[in-house]
Every structure is written in structure tokens, then in C-alpha cells.
Motif scaffolding. Structure first.
Motif, PDB file in Angstrom:
ATOM      1  N   PHE A 187      18.852  24.511  77.393  1.00 32.77           N
ATOM      2  CA  PHE A 187      17.694  23.802  77.412  1.00 32.77           C
ATOM      3  C   PHE A 187      18.127  23.018  78.913  1.00 32.77           C
ATOM      4  N   GLU A 188      17.745  22.429  80.045  1.00 26.47           N
ATOM      5  CA  GLU A 188      16.995  22.613  81.378  1.00 26.47           C
ATOM      6  C   GLU A 188      18.275  21.902  81.518  1.00 26.47           C
ATOM      7  N   ASP A 189      18.795  21.484  81.101  1.00 21.35           N
ATOM      8  CA  ASP A 189      20.338  20.450  82.002  1.00 21.35           C
ATOM      9  C   ASP A 189      21.395  20.878  82.013  1.00 21.35           C
ATOM     10  N   GLY A 190      21.074  23.118  81.432  1.00 23.88           N
ATOM     11  CA  GLY A 190      22.173  23.950  82.314  1.00 23.88           C
ATOM     12  C   GLY A 190      22.909  24.178  80.375  1.00 23.88           C
ATOM     13  N   LYS A 191      22.689  23.361  79.869  1.00 22.89           N
ATOM     14  CA  LYS A 191      23.458  23.090  78.102  1.00 22.89           C
ATOM     15  C   LYS A 191      22.580  24.456  77.952  1.00 22.89           C
ATOM     16  N   PHE A 192      23.357  25.264  76.273  1.00 19.67           N
ATOM     17  CA  PHE A 192      22.652  25.848  75.707  1.00 19.67           C
ATOM     18  C   PHE A 192      23.642  25.477  73.851  1.00 19.67           C
ATOM     19  N   ALA A 193      22.688  25.918  72.891  1.00 19.80           N
ATOM     20  CA  ALA A 193      22.855  25.536  71.513  1.00 19.80           C
ATOM     21  C   ALA A 193      22.189  26.897  70.730  1.00 19.80           C
ATOM     22  N   VAL A 194      22.356  26.864  70.019  1.00 17.05           N
ATOM     23  CA  VAL A 194      22.570  28.221  68.479  1.00 17.05           C
ATOM     24  C   VAL A 194      21.807  26.955  67.516  1.00 17.05           C
ATOM     25  N   VAL A 233      16.437  32.021  56.733  1.00 15.37           N
ATOM     26  CA  VAL A 233      16.999  31.197  58.123  1.00 15.37           C
ATOM     27  C   VAL A 233      15.993  31.987  58.751  1.00 15.37           C
ATOM     28  N   CYS A 234      16.279  31.094  59.734  1.00 20.82           N
ATOM     29  CA  CYS A 234      15.840  31.641  61.226  1.00 20.82           C
ATOM     30  C   CYS A 234      16.753  30.575  62.121  1.00 20.82           C
ATOM     31  N   ILE A 235      17.454  31.585  62.989  1.00 26.07           N
ATOM     32  CA  ILE A 235      18.544  31.127  64.094  1.00 26.07           C
ATOM     33  C   ILE A 235      17.654  31.707  65.555  1.00 26.07           C
ATOM     34  N   HIS A 236      18.590  30.352  66.487  1.00 21.37           N
ATOM     35  CA  HIS A 236      17.475  30.805  67.839  1.00 21.37           C
ATOM     36  C   HIS A 236      18.449  29.653  68.597  1.00 21.37           C
ATOM     37  N   ARG A 237      18.752  30.811  69.775  1.00 18.69           N
ATOM     38  CA  ARG A 237      19.400  30.443  70.991  1.00 18.69           C
ATOM     39  C   ARG A 237      18.550  29.714  72.293  1.00 18.69           C
ATOM     40  N   VAL A 238      18.997  28.786  72.460  1.00 19.63           N
ATOM     41  CA  VAL A 238      18.467  28.033  73.440  1.00 19.63           C
ATOM     42  C   VAL A 238      18.922  27.651  74.612  1.00 19.63           C
TER      43      VAL A 238
END
Length: 89
Positions: free
Chosen positions: A32-39, A25-30
Motif C-alpha cells: 500500500f502507498e502508506d508503506g503497509k503490506f497485506a496478504v 482461491v487466489c491470494i495476493h501480496r499487496v
């Protein structure tokens, strides 16, 4: 499948970590252009590359011009994304 009617959104992959389980399983911290983040986790044959961009439009999520399937995730702030990424099992 959920239909996305909003405008196109893009996110830059900041960090990647591969968990050595079966299947891997690969997880990614991203960020976003609207200032939000997600894993995010995705259903692919390998991990996405830091510095690359994922995009969402009416057809779904795209990476390197190919449609991909992301597993459910939620948008959070930067601090929360850093903590979630570090603590992911």
C-alpha cells in the motif's frame, strides 16, 4: 458492511498465488502507498494481476474500475507479508 470514511488508499499487487482447492482461491501480496503490506483474498472469478492497483474509497474496494469484495485482512510490515504469503496453506 463497514463504511470507509478515510481518504482514498491504493495498493499495488506484488505477487499472486492460486491454490488448487474447490473453489479455487487466489491470494495476493499487496504493497500500500502508506508503506503497509497485506496478504489479501478476494471474491472474484479469477486472480488479480501483479502490477495492477486496487483502490479503496467510500464505496469500497475497486479493481479495474469495478467494485470488488475483499475478504478480511490485516495490514502488516513487509517481512510479515512475505512470510504470510509463503506460508499460506
Amino acid at each position: 458492511m463497514k463504511r470507509h470514511t478515510e481518504k482514498r488508499i491504493a495498493g499495488s499487487i506484488l505477487e499472486v498465488r492460486c491454490l488448487r482447492v474447490t473453489p479455487p482461491v487466489c491470494i495476493h501480496r499487496v504493497a500500500f502507498e502508506d508503506g503497509k503490506f497485506a496478504v489479501v483474498r478476494c471474491v472474484t472469478d479469477g486472480c488479480l494481476v501483479p502490477g495492477h492497483v486496487i483502490n479503496r474509497d467510500a464505496q469500497g474496494w475497486h479493481y479495474d474500475e469495478k467494485i470488488m469484495k475483499l475478504l478480511p485482512f490485516e495490514y502488516v510490515n513487509q517481512t510479515e507479508s512475505e512470510r504470510d504469503f509463503a506460508e499460506y496453506p
